[in-house]
Motif scaffolding. Structure first.
Motif, mmCIF file in Angstrom:
data_model
loop_
_atom_site.group_PDB
_atom_site.id
_atom_site.type_symbol
_atom_site.label_atom_id
_atom_site.label_comp_id
_atom_site.label_asym_id
_atom_site.label_seq_id
_atom_site.Cartn_x
_atom_site.Cartn_y
_atom_site.Cartn_z
ATOM 1 N N SER A 288 38.187 30.744 45.571
ATOM 2 C CA SER A 288 38.980 31.952 45.791
ATOM 3 C C SER A 288 38.093 33.136 46.119
ATOM 4 O O SER A 288 38.401 33.950 46.982
ATOM 5 N N ILE A 289 36.945 33.237 45.395
ATOM 6 C CA ILE A 289 36.019 34.337 45.656
ATOM 7 C C ILE A 289 35.457 34.222 47.056
ATOM 8 O O ILE A 289 35.353 35.203 47.783
ATOM 9 N N ALA A 290 35.077 33.013 47.435
ATOM 10 C CA ALA A 290 34.513 32.828 48.770
ATOM 11 C C ALA A 290 35.529 33.155 49.844
ATOM 12 O O ALA A 290 35.182 33.596 50.937
ATOM 13 N N ALA B 37 41.277 43.842 38.183
ATOM 14 C CA ALA B 37 41.988 42.810 37.423
ATOM 15 C C ALA B 37 41.878 41.461 38.125
ATOM 16 O O ALA B 37 41.593 40.436 37.481
ATOM 17 N N THR B 38 42.077 41.454 39.446
ATOM 18 C CA THR B 38 41.975 40.199 40.193
ATOM 19 C C THR B 38 40.561 39.643 40.128
ATOM 20 O O THR B 38 40.371 38.433 39.955
ATOM 21 N N ALA B 39 39.565 40.520 40.266
ATOM 22 C CA ALA B 39 38.178 40.065 40.189
ATOM 23 C C ALA B 39 37.875 39.454 38.825
ATOM 24 O O ALA B 39 37.184 38.433 38.726
ATOM 25 N N GLY B 40 38.393 40.072 37.776
ATOM 26 C CA GLY B 40 38.194 39.507 36.445
ATOM 27 C C GLY B 40 38.844 38.144 36.289
ATOM 28 O O GLY B 40 38.270 37.227 35.698
ATOM 29 N N HIS B 41 40.037 37.969 36.848
ATOM 30 C CA HIS B 41 40.712 36.681 36.784
ATOM 31 C C HIS B 41 39.968 35.615 37.594
ATOM 32 O O HIS B 41 40.069 34.422 37.292
#
Length: 367
Positions: free
Chosen positions: A5-7, A256-260
């Motif tokens: 997801s991060i990529a 928040a999304t980055a933390g998830h």
């Protein structure tokens, strides 16, 4: 799944324009060539007619003695001891300012953010000005103990002190508010500039002349000992920045999304802020105030290669170094044999270009 997801975050951010990875790699390769040409231009530009080509030829032939040895010796002195340190310092500072601008814009998710906006540059300037004005009086014991390290260390700790103060103000219950840090940075920057004004008021004529040229920015004081002092700090900070790229990409989707997605957001913020403070503090210590590199360079590259920090950060380093070298070459030659402060050149070129970007983005003009 989180890593995938991060990529994929940069691709989603650039969905409207498609994947720009191939273009980004091509632009980075082109910027590498541009940097090489900029280095050569900087080595051959100046009030003197010293020839870098001839010095390189003499070095390649290893020991061949030219017919006019006195001229060759003069060329070697000018190129090796004056221009080369200046070029290397310009590469380091240009790369540092551009990369720090890109990191701050990614961290604040604001294209106008740069180290000067949150007070890091003002804090570094305050530390450096304090040494220049008080170095022979109140700070004489410190200057005597640290010697040539006093100025860069004062600039670094000035920027770091402002950064830590901002971090303490903006952090509550383990969470850092970017908006609070931005507003507090503006206030602390104003306070640091006021204290700098008090020190300038206390300065004598010689110190005022030094401070005037230092605040306008210049690479004229570049020496190998200065590079040995600030170079490791800047290089370490720049080496750490690419490791933040995936986190900055995820942060573009929101904290928040980055933390998830598994990003340690607080550690990312702390690392980015300390790295920016180190690089900017070391840069300000030896070059003074040089503006617009940290704002303009990331803007230009986002238009060309998109917002993916995996490519944006190295491209910013290359373009920032090249632009600062070109600006320095202009500053050395446009009023030769005198030298124009490089901060004037970057402001004259950067301010109208930045305004053009803003107006074009808002649709006021369409070119």
């Amino acid at each position: 799944m989180a890593e995938q997801s991060i990529a994929g975050a940069p691709s989603r951010a650039m969905a409207a324009d498609g994947d720009r990875s191939a273009r980004a790699r091509f632009v980075i390769a082109l910027l590498c060539l541009t940097l090489v040409l900029s280095v050569f231009l900087s080595l051959t530009s100046g009030a003197s007619d010293a020839s870098a080509v001839r010095v390189i030829r003499d070095w390649v032939t290893t020991g061949a003695v030219p017919s006019d040895g006195a001229l060759a010796a003069r060329d070697r002195l000018i190129v090796y001891d004056i221009r080369m340190p200046r070029v290397l310092l310009g590469v380091l500072i240009g790369a540092a300012l551009a990369v720090c601008g890109a990191v701050m814009q990614g961290l604040f998710r604001n294209p106008l953010a740069d180290p000067g906006l949150i007070g890091v540059s003002a804090g570094s300037s305050l530390g450096a000005v304090a040494v220049i004005v008080l170095g022979t009086t109140w700070l004489a014991p410190v200057t005597l103990a640290l010697g040539t390290l006093t100025l860069p260390l004062a600039a670094f700790f000035g920027g770091l002190a402002v950064t830590l103060l901002l971090y303490a103000i903006a952090t509550r219950q383990g969470r850092t508010s970017v908006a609070t840090m931005l507003l507090a940075g503006i206030a602390i920057s104003a306070l640091a500039m006021a204290l700098t004004g008090v020190l300038i008021f206390m300065a004598d004529d010689r110190q005022l002349r030094d401070l005037t040229f230092w605040q306008l920015g210049s690479l004229a004081g570049a020496t190998w000992p200065k590079i040995g002092t600030v170079g490791p700090v800047i290089i370490l900070a720049l080496a750490a920045m690419p490791f933040l790229s995936r986190g900055l990409n995820a942060l573009a989707l929101g904290e928040a999304t980055a933390g998830h997605l598994g990003i340690p957001v607080q550690r990312l913020k702390y690392t980015a802020i300390v790295g920016v403070s180190a690089a900017v503090g070391a840069s300000v210590a030896v070059s003074g105030g040089i503006g617009f590199i940290g704002i303009v360079v990331p803007h230009v590259l986002r238009l060309a290669i998109g917002p993916d920090n995996r490519y944006l950060l190295p491209a910013s380093a290359l373009l920032g170094a090249s632009l600062l070298l070109i600006a320095d070459a202009v500053a050395r030659t446009i009023v030769a044999p005198a030298e124009l402060p490089i901060g004037i050149v970057t402001a004259v070129a950067g301010a109208p270009f930045f305004l053009w970007i803003l107006l074009r983005k808002r649709g006021v003009i369409d070119l």
